[in-house]
Design an enzyme around this catalytic site. Structure first.
Site, PDB file in Angstrom:
ATOM      1  N   HIS A 130       0.843  -1.200   0.000  1.00  0.00           N
ATOM      2  CA  HIS A 130       0.000   0.000   0.000  1.00  0.00           C
ATOM      3  C   HIS A 130       0.880   1.253   0.000  1.00  0.00           C
ATOM      4  O   HIS A 130       0.639   2.191  -0.766  1.00  0.00           O
ATOM      5  CB  HIS A 130      -0.908  -0.019   1.230  1.00  0.00           C
ATOM      6  CG  HIS A 130      -1.736   1.211   1.400  1.00  0.00           C
ATOM      7  ND1 HIS A 130      -3.054   1.290   0.998  1.00  0.00           N
ATOM      8  CD2 HIS A 130      -1.436   2.432   1.925  1.00  0.00           C
ATOM      9  CE1 HIS A 130      -3.524   2.497   1.269  1.00  0.00           C
ATOM     10  NE2 HIS A 130      -2.565   3.204   1.841  1.00  0.00           N
ATOM     11  N   GLU A 131       1.897   1.266   0.859  1.00  0.00           N
ATOM     12  CA  GLU A 131       2.781   2.431   0.941  1.00  0.00           C
ATOM     13  C   GLU A 131       3.564   2.621  -0.357  1.00  0.00           C
ATOM     14  O   GLU A 131       3.741   3.751  -0.828  1.00  0.00           O
ATOM     15  CB  GLU A 131       3.740   2.283   2.126  1.00  0.00           C
ATOM     16  CG  GLU A 131       3.063   2.271   3.484  1.00  0.00           C
ATOM     17  CD  GLU A 131       2.273   3.531   3.778  1.00  0.00           C
ATOM     18  OE1 GLU A 131       2.643   4.602   3.250  1.00  0.00           O
ATOM     19  OE2 GLU A 131       1.281   3.456   4.510  1.00  0.00           O
ATOM     20  N   HIS A 134       1.623   4.405  -2.900  1.00  0.00           N
ATOM     21  CA  HIS A 134       1.603   5.865  -2.774  1.00  0.00           C
ATOM     22  C   HIS A 134       2.784   6.495  -3.522  1.00  0.00           C
ATOM     23  O   HIS A 134       2.681   7.631  -4.006  1.00  0.00           O
ATOM     24  CB  HIS A 134       1.645   6.272  -1.298  1.00  0.00           C
ATOM     25  CG  HIS A 134       0.337   6.131  -0.589  1.00  0.00           C
ATOM     26  ND1 HIS A 134      -0.849   6.573  -1.115  1.00  0.00           N
ATOM     27  CD2 HIS A 134       0.025   5.599   0.638  1.00  0.00           C
ATOM     28  CE1 HIS A 134      -1.839   6.329  -0.275  1.00  0.00           C
ATOM     29  NE2 HIS A 134      -1.341   5.740   0.792  1.00  0.00           N
ATOM     30  N   GLU A 189      -6.225   6.635  -1.262  1.00  0.00           N
ATOM     31  CA  GLU A 189      -6.179   5.474  -0.374  1.00  0.00           C
ATOM     32  C   GLU A 189      -6.697   4.226  -1.087  1.00  0.00           C
ATOM     33  O   GLU A 189      -6.093   3.149  -1.016  1.00  0.00           O
ATOM     34  CB  GLU A 189      -6.994   5.732   0.891  1.00  0.00           C
ATOM     35  CG  GLU A 189      -6.396   6.761   1.826  1.00  0.00           C
ATOM     36  CD  GLU A 189      -5.168   6.260   2.577  1.00  0.00           C
ATOM     37  OE1 GLU A 189      -4.456   5.359   2.082  1.00  0.00           O
ATOM     38  OE2 GLU A 189      -4.916   6.768   3.671  1.00  0.00           O
TER      39      GLU A 189
END
Length: 251
Positions: A130-131, A134, A189
């Protein structure tokens, strides 16, 4: 007036004042140029600025040494994950009980030992994926730019009182703190959530771990701060993670 217009106005106002005969001319000009520079910085230049923030944050936190059990676990899990779309990745652990992780636009990825304590390997990799998402989708780049410009505008105002215009090490740390405290948009997100699921497929792990990671974050939400404030888990995100896993490339 939106943030961008406000910052431009502040920068131009500062530059205008620098034409007056005052002892603060250098500071005012430097602050104004810093603010204006923020709008014109290229991706690579912003990444370089982010690296300076990351360096200061590393100095202010306790990095786990390479021979630490946390570092060994993270290194094993991320072996072979050297870059994302040309941006080199640097994975390290902060020895801190906070349940948190973050990724800077320069490829800095920091995972807190508190997060590692509550996550199984595949769940932890879902958060890391997930990071990394980003970074891939430049969410971190845009958020860092906003933090940088906010600092520049404050610096411009401070120059009125004689503050020197150049960014100091402490200010880079402050930008990093501001970066961590801000929330990503729901769109950002959810895009990174979806990437996190596919990331698990890429590393041959269970895509449903992304759903379980979200469930654990909700279970520990009472701890406050960290991922709970900047990446709040919701029932909707858990449901979407389940759907993404069911339709992932793993299946």
């Amino acid at each position: 007036m939106n943030m961008k217009k406000t910052l431009i106005a502040a920068a131009l106002f500062t530059l205008g004042l620098s034409g007056c005969a005052t002892s603060d001319n250098g500071a005012l000009l430097g602050a104004g140029l810093t603010a204006l520079q923020g709008f014109t910085l290229s991706k690579s230049q912003l990444q370089a600025e982010a690296s300076l923030s990351a360096k200061q944050m590393d100095e202010e936190n306790k990095l786990a040494p390479a021979n630490d059990a946390y570092s060994k676990r993270l290194a094993k899990l991320t072996r072979g994950l050297t870059s994302i779309d040309g941006t080199p990745l640097d994975f390290q652990v902060y020895l801190d009980d906070e349940i948190n992780a973050f990724a800077m636009p320069d490829g800095t990825v920091r995972v807190y030992s508190g997060l590692m304590d509550v996550m199984e390997d595949d769940e932890l990799m879902a958060v890391i994926g997930h990071e990394v998402g980003h970074i891939k989708f430049e969410h971190s780049l845009n958020r860092y730019k906003t933090a940088y410009l906010t600092s520049a505008a404050r610096q411009a105002a401070g120059a009125m009182g004689g503050t020197v215009g150049a960014l100091a090490a402490s200010e880079y740390a402050e930008i990093g703190t501001q970066f961590l405290g801000a929330r990503f948009s729901q769109k950002d997100e959810l895009q990174s959530d979806a990437y996190g699921v596919e990331f698990l497929c890429q590393v041959n792990m269970d895509p449903y771990a992304a759903m379980r990671a979200q469930q654990k974050l909700m279970q520990h939400a009472g701890s406050g701060g960290g991922l709970f404030s900047s990446h709040p888990s919701t029932a909707k995100r858990i449901e979407l993670a389940r759907d993404a896993a069911a339709n992932s490339s793993c299946r």
